[in-house]
Write a protein that holds these residues in place. Structure first.
Motif, PDB file in Angstrom:
ATOM      1  N   VAL A 109       0.840  -1.293  -0.011  1.00  0.00           N
ATOM      2  CA  VAL A 109       0.032   0.016  -0.116  1.00  0.00           C
ATOM      3  C   VAL A 109       1.141   1.235   0.131  1.00  0.00           C
ATOM      4  O   VAL A 109       0.724   2.214  -0.682  1.00  0.00           O
ATOM      5  N   LEU A 110       2.045   1.134   0.784  1.00  0.00           N
ATOM      6  CA  LEU A 110       2.676   2.532   0.864  1.00  0.00           C
ATOM      7  C   LEU A 110       3.498   2.732  -0.574  1.00  0.00           C
ATOM      8  O   LEU A 110       3.650   3.843  -1.030  1.00  0.00           O
ATOM      9  N   LYS A 111       3.796   1.499  -1.421  1.00  0.00           N
ATOM     10  CA  LYS A 111       4.248   1.693  -2.632  1.00  0.00           C
ATOM     11  C   LYS A 111       3.232   2.243  -3.475  1.00  0.00           C
ATOM     12  O   LYS A 111       3.741   3.023  -4.508  1.00  0.00           O
ATOM     13  N   LEU A 112       2.001   1.826  -3.492  1.00  0.00           N
ATOM     14  CA  LEU A 112       0.928   2.204  -4.270  1.00  0.00           C
ATOM     15  C   LEU A 112       0.792   3.739  -3.995  1.00  0.00           C
ATOM     16  O   LEU A 112       0.481   4.619  -4.816  1.00  0.00           O
ATOM     17  N   ARG A 113       0.909   4.166  -2.611  1.00  0.00           N
ATOM     18  CA  ARG A 113       0.773   5.661  -2.311  1.00  0.00           C
ATOM     19  C   ARG A 113       1.708   6.485  -2.865  1.00  0.00           C
ATOM     20  O   ARG A 113       1.518   7.602  -3.105  1.00  0.00           O
ATOM     21  N   GLU A 114       3.037   6.003  -3.212  1.00  0.00           N
ATOM     22  CA  GLU A 114       3.913   6.836  -3.604  1.00  0.00           C
ATOM     23  C   GLU A 114       3.687   7.080  -5.010  1.00  0.00           C
ATOM     24  O   GLU A 114       4.034   8.347  -5.688  1.00  0.00           O
ATOM     25  N   LYS A 115       2.780   6.470  -5.979  1.00  0.00           N
ATOM     26  CA  LYS A 115       2.426   6.555  -7.054  1.00  0.00           C
ATOM     27  C   LYS A 115       1.118   7.205  -7.386  1.00  0.00           C
ATOM     28  O   LYS A 115       0.923   8.165  -8.205  1.00  0.00           O
ATOM     29  N   ILE A 116       0.186   6.725  -6.424  1.00  0.00           N
ATOM     30  CA  ILE A 116      -1.178   7.740  -6.464  1.00  0.00           C
ATOM     31  C   ILE A 116      -1.639   8.818  -5.502  1.00  0.00           C
ATOM     32  O   ILE A 116      -2.462   9.432  -5.440  1.00  0.00           O
ATOM     33  N   GLY A 117      -0.572   9.172  -4.411  1.00  0.00           N
ATOM     34  CA  GLY A 117      -0.782   9.833  -3.516  1.00  0.00           C
ATOM     35  C   GLY A 117      -2.069   9.473  -2.628  1.00  0.00           C
ATOM     36  O   GLY A 117      -2.068   8.477  -2.239  1.00  0.00           O
ATOM     37  N   HIS A 118      -2.917  10.648  -2.242  1.00  0.00           N
ATOM     38  CA  HIS A 118      -3.963  10.193  -1.224  1.00  0.00           C
ATOM     39  C   HIS A 118      -5.381   9.997  -2.094  1.00  0.00           C
ATOM     40  O   HIS A 118      -6.237   9.823  -1.532  1.00  0.00           O
ATOM     41  N   ASP A 119      -5.179   9.526  -3.613  1.00  0.00           N
ATOM     42  CA  ASP A 119      -6.255   9.281  -4.316  1.00  0.00           C
ATOM     43  C   ASP A 119      -7.133   8.108  -3.816  1.00  0.00           C
ATOM     44  O   ASP A 119      -6.556   7.183  -3.120  1.00  0.00           O
ATOM     45  N   HIS A 120      -8.130   7.884  -4.163  1.00  0.00           N
ATOM     46  CA  HIS A 120      -9.006   6.811  -3.579  1.00  0.00           C
ATOM     47  C   HIS A 120      -8.500   5.371  -3.975  1.00  0.00           C
ATOM     48  O   HIS A 120      -8.338   5.272  -5.229  1.00  0.00           O
ATOM     49  N   LEU A 121      -8.451   4.417  -3.220  1.00  0.00           N
ATOM     50  CA  LEU A 121      -7.616   3.220  -3.409  1.00  0.00           C
ATOM     51  C   LEU A 121      -8.727   2.436  -2.960  1.00  0.00           C
ATOM     52  O   LEU A 121      -9.279   2.339  -1.781  1.00  0.00           O
TER      53      LEU A 121
END
Length: 161
Positions: free
Chosen positions: A7-19
């Protein structure tokens, strides 16, 4: 571990966007089915059943067992799937937006004394099913359903149509 590495790696790419994430909730009962294991979360001080995010490729029931062990130091056996539902959107304290496909399981305690094992929680403790601390509406409904299923023998998972 509060936030899984993936999740941290995804957040690096999408920021705070809805996941959209898959998660588990585990209602752990003692052998006598008179007590339920709850944790008091460190972030908001609320009492909840054990919850967590399913890792990519992880079987949901195994994720439930893993989360219970990581958060409480207790081993459990998953008995059945109790509820399937969507939770969210949730805006977390850091601004992350997420929704969850939540799979709620009923489990039986195998061994271990509950304690806050991973830093996510302040406390882990057993509560009599007829004298629980205040839970939010979603968890109250899920717990009531799990208790009803335990005593009725009905093992069909609940889901909204």
């Amino acid at each position: 571990m509060p936030t899984p590495d993936f999740v941290l790696k995804l957040r690096e790419k999408i920021g705070h966007d809805h996941l959209w994430l898959s998660g588990v909730t585990v209602f752990v009962f003692d052998d006598d089915r008179t007590h339920c294991l709850l944790v008091q979360r460190a972030d908001n001080h609320q009492w909840t059943p054990v919850t967590g995010i399913i890792d990519p490729g992880e079987e949901p029931a195994r994720a439930g067992v893993r989360e219970v062990l990581e958060e409480t130091g207790c081993a459990c056996t998953i008995e059945f799937l109790s509820n399937v539902g969507a939770v969210g959107p949730v805006t977390h304290a850091n601004g992350d937006l997420a929704s969850y496909l939540d799979l709620a399981f009923v489990a039986t305690h195998v061994r271990g004394e509950p304690h806050p094992a991973d830093g996510e929680n302040l406390q882990a403790a057993w509560f009599p099913i007829d004298d629980m601390p205040e839970l939010n509406r979603r968890f109250r409904a899920g717990l009531r359903r799990a208790i009803d299923q335990l005593f009725s023998g009905d093992r069909a998972a609940y889901f909204k149509r």
